[in-house]
Design an enzyme around this catalytic site. Sequence first.
Site, PDB file in Angstrom:
ATOM      1  N   ASP A 225      16.184  65.166 -24.535  1.00 49.97           N
ATOM      2  CA  ASP A 225      16.201  64.567 -25.863  1.00 49.97           C
ATOM      3  C   ASP A 225      15.847  63.096 -25.693  1.00 49.97           C
ATOM      4  O   ASP A 225      15.873  62.553 -24.589  1.00 49.97           O
ATOM      5  CB  ASP A 225      17.571  64.738 -26.515  1.00 49.97           C
ATOM      6  CG  ASP A 225      17.508  64.666 -28.032  1.00 49.97           C
ATOM      7  OD1 ASP A 225      16.505  64.145 -28.568  1.00 49.97           O
ATOM      8  OD2 ASP A 225      18.464  65.110 -28.692  1.00 49.97           O
ATOM      9  N   TRP A 226      15.524  62.433 -26.781  1.00 45.42           N
ATOM     10  CA  TRP A 226      14.990  61.075 -26.712  1.00 45.42           C
ATOM     11  C   TRP A 226      16.049  60.108 -26.167  1.00 45.42           C
ATOM     12  O   TRP A 226      17.109  59.943 -26.754  1.00 45.42           O
ATOM     13  CB  TRP A 226      14.493  60.653 -28.081  1.00 45.42           C
ATOM     14  CG  TRP A 226      13.037  60.965 -28.299  1.00 45.42           C
ATOM     15  CD1 TRP A 226      12.100  60.131 -28.855  1.00 45.42           C
ATOM     16  CD2 TRP A 226      12.320  62.168 -27.981  1.00 45.42           C
ATOM     17  NE1 TRP A 226      10.866  60.747 -28.876  1.00 45.42           N
ATOM     18  CE2 TRP A 226      10.973  61.991 -28.344  1.00 45.42           C
ATOM     19  CE3 TRP A 226      12.677  63.376 -27.389  1.00 45.42           C
ATOM     20  CZ2 TRP A 226       9.985  62.966 -28.151  1.00 45.42           C
ATOM     21  CZ3 TRP A 226      11.696  64.358 -27.195  1.00 45.42           C
ATOM     22  CH2 TRP A 226      10.380  64.144 -27.575  1.00 45.42           C
TER      23      TRP A 226
END
Length: 839
Positions: A225-226
């Site tokens: 995920d970012w």
Amino acid sequence: MPRLDVEKTIEELSLGEKVALTAGIDFWHTASVPRLNIPTLRMSDGPNGVRGTRFFNGVPAACFPCATALGATWDTELLHEIGQLMGEESIAKGSHIILGPTINTQRSPLGGRGFESFAEDGVLSGLLAGYISKGIQEKGVAATLKHFVCNDQEHQRMAVDSIVTQRALREIYLLPFQLAMRICRTACVMTAYNKVNGTHVSQNKEIITDILRKEWGWDGLVMSDWFGTYSTSDAINAGLDLEMPGKTRWRGTALAHAVSSNEVAEFVMDERVRNVLNLVNFVDGLNIPENAPEKALNRPQDQALLRRAAAESVVLMKNEEDILPLKKEKSILVIGPNSKVAAYCGGGSASLDAYYTVNPFEGVSAQSKGEVKFSQGVYSHKDLPLLGPLLKTADGKTGFSFKVYNEHPSESNRELIEQLHLVSSSGFLMDYVNPKIKSLTYYVDMEGLFTPEEDGVYDFGVTVVGTGQLFIDGELVVDNTKNQRQGSAFFGSATVEEKGSKELKAGQTYKVLFQFGTAPTSDLDTRGVVVFGPGGFRFGASRRVGQEELISNAVKLASEAEQVVVFAGLTSEWETEGYDRDHMDLPPGSDEMISRVLDVNPNAVVVIQSGTPVTMPWANKTKALLHAWFGGNECGNGIADVLYGDVNPSGKLPITFPVRLQDNPSYVNFRSERGRVLYGEDVYVGYRYYEKVDLAPLFPFGHGLSYTTFTRSDLTLTTTPEKPQYEESGEPITATVTVTNTGKVAGAEIVQLWVAPPATEVNRPVRELKGFTKVFLQPGEQKKVEIVVEKKLATSWFDEMREKWASEKGEYGVLVTGTGEGVLKSSFKVEKTRYWLGL
């Protein structure tokens, strides 16, 4: 571009090139190696539409109903069609990869991203995710199952340790991923931000390699995920192929050093690169050029599908005395804060600029043949309504100017970098770029003209990731530059809304100036949250009106009205990534308004929009109640289609609606405490808990009424002979049921198959959903439907001592339900206890 010979390409790559391929180069793109014909790949959010590469000032897109809305359809064929359209939308945006679907589990009604996942049940969630992914990938686009795994709250999501038993991990939280993979081997999986049992998932070898890759036999690409990568060697060795976004924090020279010092073996490095190159080959047939322009589709057939999805998602919760459907020829009074607001999506990664929106008032007005009146009732905004759409530029356009500078407003001779024209006064600048900007620190002046329609005191509000000041005719009205306090907007990285007020005269034009400084200009303590680049801004305004005045006016009109419909609920302000709700209640004033309207007009129809459950203290008063979720572009038309009977409601709840928050099984174990959250309810999530303790919810999982009636009859089971060990087929059991539409209008029935276990070695839920199907029937029509389930999946629990699934011998009950109270019963036997692993 020709397909890559993956093994030959790996041999030809330098170590530096291999390292580069394992991290993004910006927010939405992977690295390229032109000399070996390795292109950059583009990815885009997300769960309910393909936004493209820009949060800020992006190209509009189709917005689908939120995932809980799609979950309420229980319609695998519809989800397959939606997936295909998502794939086409992705291609239009030049994107090879869609960052969705989301299939986490709603432990609590409060989860900020609860609306992004399909259901509280792994079978419903997993099957729907599988079919939407199948549709996406049939178009050549890569789907991404996320967030793997136990990312079920927003509070301290990057730091929290989800403490969960292996049994609950397998039976509840991994199950939707497992079942989705059986339908569609998605090209990508995204890891969760959180830890599971002490280790961040992005560096959790047991979860990424042992379960996902080895046990399930999956061979796609795992991305973070970012900003959800937390190490160099540990993440690479655990199986994390791609760090997102760029520029890299953990790969680069650190990874090259780890390889050269044998902290990461070269063959492990090659495995990570191999998965990246295989993904390149997977999407090769799209022929999307690098830096492809982003386009809009918005075709008539797409609009029709969005409208159908919105209508099919509506759940008819109550309909006493057949109040619904309404009569088009009669006049109607529309009341409530959601009437003229298109609550089309939740906030965060799910948000996008829709091609168009239809709010409920517009939907009702378009279909009514009688007079349509409106009363506000209450306002439900969390922050003041956006001011941008009420502004005009000097040349008369709706909106305001947006002027970018490197220098602070106090400096003379500032150089104008860029000037844009905007309408929305909410902007997230994480992906705004201009080559003349020298650093993350820059300044924006936004100017427009405001002409109020009424005299009065107007409140103005400013929310920023950065700093902001709002001036009216040169007077400072709101100062959000000092002593800033943490709020929930912009993924939890923004300040609370700071407010100021000014008395204004109707018809007089005022100059509005908002001066914004980017995130580095702020002194806000943002530990524990992600600040995305330059930050963001939001400014709004509203005339100050007393709540009692608004409610009293609505009540008076309702007492005289021929037909009344009340629209209330939540919006993307209340349900959003980065923030969990504090309670289940509707916004202040909504419950009082609804209750008082029902007191004077008991036949008033109530429509609630929210992505997750809300309390309804007035529920016993209402005769007609709809739940309508966040319905996408066509939300208003979809709701109106159901209200007026053009569409017979067929939605069933994908999540339990408790009477009160305290009834929820996660109530005492939700949110992070000293860095951890205990999944104390174990496998008793959602309906499993309410049925086990015999606690009646407000509305149960699977509930939903219709304008017609159905009967279910003639249940028969066909089983497969047992073998010493389960084989790949899992020994199918086929349930055949006759379904009859006994009413006067066409409609769809959702047939649900549940399995009730015998007494086994461990406590188990009273029953669990194991299959379902949806069938459309004309009045008087009768059809036989089949639901096929595998014996091993229908009977097994996860044995932590053996670290295998256990299918215990005994007699298992089969229960078939649907609309109404009738339950068909049968049973089958498992003759011998067997243990198994695998997908």
